[in-house]
Design a protein around this motif. Structure first.
Motif, PDB file in Angstrom:
ATOM      1  N   SER A   1      -9.550  17.418   3.544  1.00  0.00           N
ATOM      2  CA  SER A   1      -9.047  19.121   3.380  1.00  0.00           C
ATOM      3  C   SER A   1      -9.099  18.643   1.801  1.00  0.00           C
ATOM      4  N   VAL A   2      -9.170  17.176   1.119  1.00  0.00           N
ATOM      5  CA  VAL A   2      -8.224  16.997  -0.347  1.00  0.00           C
ATOM      6  C   VAL A   2      -9.009  16.805  -1.356  1.00  0.00           C
ATOM      7  N   LYS A   3      -9.818  15.670  -0.559  1.00  0.00           N
ATOM      8  CA  LYS A   3     -11.351  15.319  -1.267  1.00  0.00           C
ATOM      9  C   LYS A   3     -12.181  16.016  -2.458  1.00  0.00           C
ATOM     10  N   GLY A   4     -11.715  15.433  -3.194  1.00  0.00           N
ATOM     11  CA  GLY A   4     -12.367  16.172  -4.631  1.00  0.00           C
ATOM     12  C   GLY A   4     -11.530  17.004  -5.927  1.00  0.00           C
ATOM     13  N   ARG A   5     -10.362  16.832  -4.842  1.00  0.00           N
ATOM     14  CA  ARG A   5      -9.368  17.547  -5.238  1.00  0.00           C
ATOM     15  C   ARG A   5      -8.061  17.368  -5.757  1.00  0.00           C
ATOM     16  N   PHE A   6      -7.587  16.208  -5.069  1.00  0.00           N
ATOM     17  CA  PHE A   6      -6.208  15.438  -5.362  1.00  0.00           C
ATOM     18  C   PHE A   6      -6.722  13.947  -5.956  1.00  0.00           C
ATOM     19  N   THR A   7      -5.864  13.054  -6.177  1.00  0.00           N
ATOM     20  CA  THR A   7      -6.030  11.793  -6.292  1.00  0.00           C
ATOM     21  C   THR A   7      -4.734  11.203  -6.572  1.00  0.00           C
ATOM     22  N   ILE A   8      -4.976  10.047  -5.896  1.00  0.00           N
ATOM     23  CA  ILE A   8      -4.057   9.729  -5.846  1.00  0.00           C
ATOM     24  C   ILE A   8      -3.620   8.072  -6.772  1.00  0.00           C
ATOM     25  N   SER A   9      -3.383   7.862  -7.403  1.00  0.00           N
ATOM     26  CA  SER A   9      -3.256   6.758  -8.162  1.00  0.00           C
ATOM     27  C   SER A   9      -1.387   6.019  -8.741  1.00  0.00           C
ATOM     28  N   ARG A  10      -1.803   5.049  -8.861  1.00  0.00           N
ATOM     29  CA  ARG A  10      -0.414   4.921  -9.243  1.00  0.00           C
ATOM     30  C   ARG A  10      -0.159   3.672 -10.520  1.00  0.00           C
ATOM     31  N   ASP A  11       1.295   2.978 -10.862  1.00  0.00           N
ATOM     32  CA  ASP A  11       1.529   1.868 -12.042  1.00  0.00           C
ATOM     33  C   ASP A  11       2.787   0.874 -11.433  1.00  0.00           C
TER      34      ASP A  11
ATOM     35  N   ALA B   1       0.379  -1.185  -0.397  1.00  0.00           N
ATOM     36  CA  ALA B   1      -0.137  -0.409   0.153  1.00  0.00           C
ATOM     37  C   ALA B   1       0.775   1.397   0.185  1.00  0.00           C
ATOM     38  N   MET B   2       0.636   2.437  -0.702  1.00  0.00           N
ATOM     39  CA  MET B   2       1.074   3.169  -0.617  1.00  0.00           C
ATOM     40  C   MET B   2       0.408   4.671  -0.178  1.00  0.00           C
ATOM     41  N   ARG B   3       0.961   5.563   0.557  1.00  0.00           N
ATOM     42  CA  ARG B   3       0.972   6.674   1.074  1.00  0.00           C
ATOM     43  C   ARG B   3       1.174   7.854   1.149  1.00  0.00           C
ATOM     44  N   TRP B   4       0.403   9.399   0.993  1.00  0.00           N
ATOM     45  CA  TRP B   4       1.472  10.375   0.978  1.00  0.00           C
ATOM     46  C   TRP B   4       0.515  11.407   1.908  1.00  0.00           C
TER      47      TRP B   4
ATOM     48  N   LYS C   1       3.627  22.362  12.216  1.00  0.00           N
ATOM     49  CA  LYS C   1       2.051  21.228  12.098  1.00  0.00           C
ATOM     50  C   LYS C   1       2.365  19.923  12.054  1.00  0.00           C
ATOM     51  N   GLU C   2       1.235  18.908  12.971  1.00  0.00           N
ATOM     52  CA  GLU C   2       1.110  17.682  12.760  1.00  0.00           C
ATOM     53  C   GLU C   2       1.342  17.071  11.283  1.00  0.00           C
ATOM     54  N   ARG C   3       2.910  16.390  11.625  1.00  0.00           N
ATOM     55  CA  ARG C   3       2.316  15.144   9.807  1.00  0.00           C
ATOM     56  C   ARG C   3       0.999  14.482   9.455  1.00  0.00           C
ATOM     57  N   GLU C   4      -0.063  15.329   7.970  1.00  0.00           N
ATOM     58  CA  GLU C   4      -0.788  14.535   8.280  1.00  0.00           C
ATOM     59  C   GLU C   4      -1.003  13.405   6.931  1.00  0.00           C
ATOM     60  N   LEU C   5      -2.134  12.356   7.104  1.00  0.00           N
ATOM     61  CA  LEU C   5      -2.578  11.395   6.062  1.00  0.00           C
ATOM     62  C   LEU C   5      -3.093  12.523   5.293  1.00  0.00           C
ATOM     63  N   VAL C   6      -2.679  12.265   3.809  1.00  0.00           N
ATOM     64  CA  VAL C   6      -3.423  13.074   2.135  1.00  0.00           C
ATOM     65  C   VAL C   6      -4.613  11.967   1.764  1.00  0.00           C
ATOM     66  N   ALA C   7      -3.536  10.723   1.638  1.00  0.00           N
ATOM     67  CA  ALA C   7      -4.018  10.008   0.329  1.00  0.00           C
ATOM     68  C   ALA C   7      -3.466   8.522   0.972  1.00  0.00           C
ATOM     69  N   HIS C   8      -4.249   7.522   0.725  1.00  0.00           N
ATOM     70  CA  HIS C   8      -4.279   6.149   1.027  1.00  0.00           C
ATOM     71  C   HIS C   8      -4.128   5.599  -0.404  1.00  0.00           C
ATOM     72  N   ILE C   9      -3.647   4.519  -1.221  1.00  0.00           N
ATOM     73  CA  ILE C   9      -3.961   3.657  -2.016  1.00  0.00           C
ATOM     74  C   ILE C   9      -3.966   2.270  -1.901  1.00  0.00           C
ATOM     75  N   SER C  10      -4.830   1.225  -1.982  1.00  0.00           N
ATOM     76  CA  SER C  10      -4.148  -0.286  -1.957  1.00  0.00           C
ATOM     77  C   SER C  10      -2.850  -0.355  -2.884  1.00  0.00           C
ATOM     78  N   ASN C  11      -2.537  -1.763  -2.689  1.00  0.00           N
ATOM     79  CA  ASN C  11      -1.058  -2.303  -3.387  1.00  0.00           C
ATOM     80  C   ASN C  11      -1.642  -2.821  -4.566  1.00  0.00           C
ATOM     81  N   THR C  12      -3.152  -2.748  -5.117  1.00  0.00           N
ATOM     82  CA  THR C  12      -3.700  -3.269  -6.319  1.00  0.00           C
ATOM     83  C   THR C  12      -4.281  -1.647  -7.292  1.00  0.00           C
ATOM     84  N   GLY C  13      -4.258  -0.572  -6.282  1.00  0.00           N
ATOM     85  CA  GLY C  13      -4.888   0.740  -6.728  1.00  0.00           C
ATOM     86  C   GLY C  13      -6.184   0.949  -6.484  1.00  0.00           C
ATOM     87  N   SER C  14      -6.709  -0.613  -6.156  1.00  0.00           N
ATOM     88  CA  SER C  14      -8.600  -0.650  -6.095  1.00  0.00           C
ATOM     89  C   SER C  14      -9.609   0.259  -5.027  1.00  0.00           C
ATOM     90  N   SER C  15      -8.559   0.481  -4.001  1.00  0.00           N
ATOM     91  CA  SER C  15      -8.572   1.120  -3.452  1.00  0.00           C
ATOM     92  C   SER C  15      -8.172   2.428  -2.654  1.00  0.00           C
TER      93      SER C  15
END
Length: 120
Positions: A63-73, A33-36, A43-57
């Motif tokens: 604060s970033v929903k609708g503006r940021f998109t996490i993806s993987r190749d 799994a990968m995270r940004w 300020k404290e470190r904040e989890l922005v986005a998470h993606i599962s190992n397959t990218g399916s989740s």
């Protein structure tokens, strides 16, 4: 040797876009799994986005929903963070994180960070 190398940060005006990339080596990327995360000064470190190992989740901070998109190749061992409609409050150091398990152990690796500054 596990390594995460980021690129894509910089200075952008409010309303602009940036795409961060994080390329991994030294472990089985497709099993991780990968995270940004981000951390602004004072300020404290904040989890922005998470993606599962397959990218399916994927999951995002409110604060970033609708503006940021996490993806993987997985063929390129790379995770991305597309950031649109950037706001000054998005200014922070952004970090890519990998977390995977091998047997009974859990491993955690961090990139060096890339600065994103949103300002006129």
């Amino acid at each position: 040797q596990v390594q995460l190398v980021e690129s894509g940060g910089g200075l952008v005006q409010p309303g602009g876009s940036l795409r961060l990339s994080c390329t991994a080596s030294g472990f089985t990327f497709s099993s991780s799994a990968m995270r940004w995360y981000r951390q602004a000064p004072g300020k404290e470190r904040e989890l922005v986005a998470h993606i599962s190992n397959t990218g399916s989740s994927t999951n995002y901070a409110d604060s970033v929903k609708g503006r940021f998109t996490i993806s993987r190749d997985n063929a390129k061992n790379t995770v991305y963070l597309q950031m649109n409609s950037l706001k000054p409050e998005d200014t922070a150091m952004y970090y890519c994180n990998a977390r995977w398990s091998a047997g009974a152990s859990v491993y955690d690796s961090w990139a060096q960070g890339t600065q994103v500054t949103v300002s006129l």
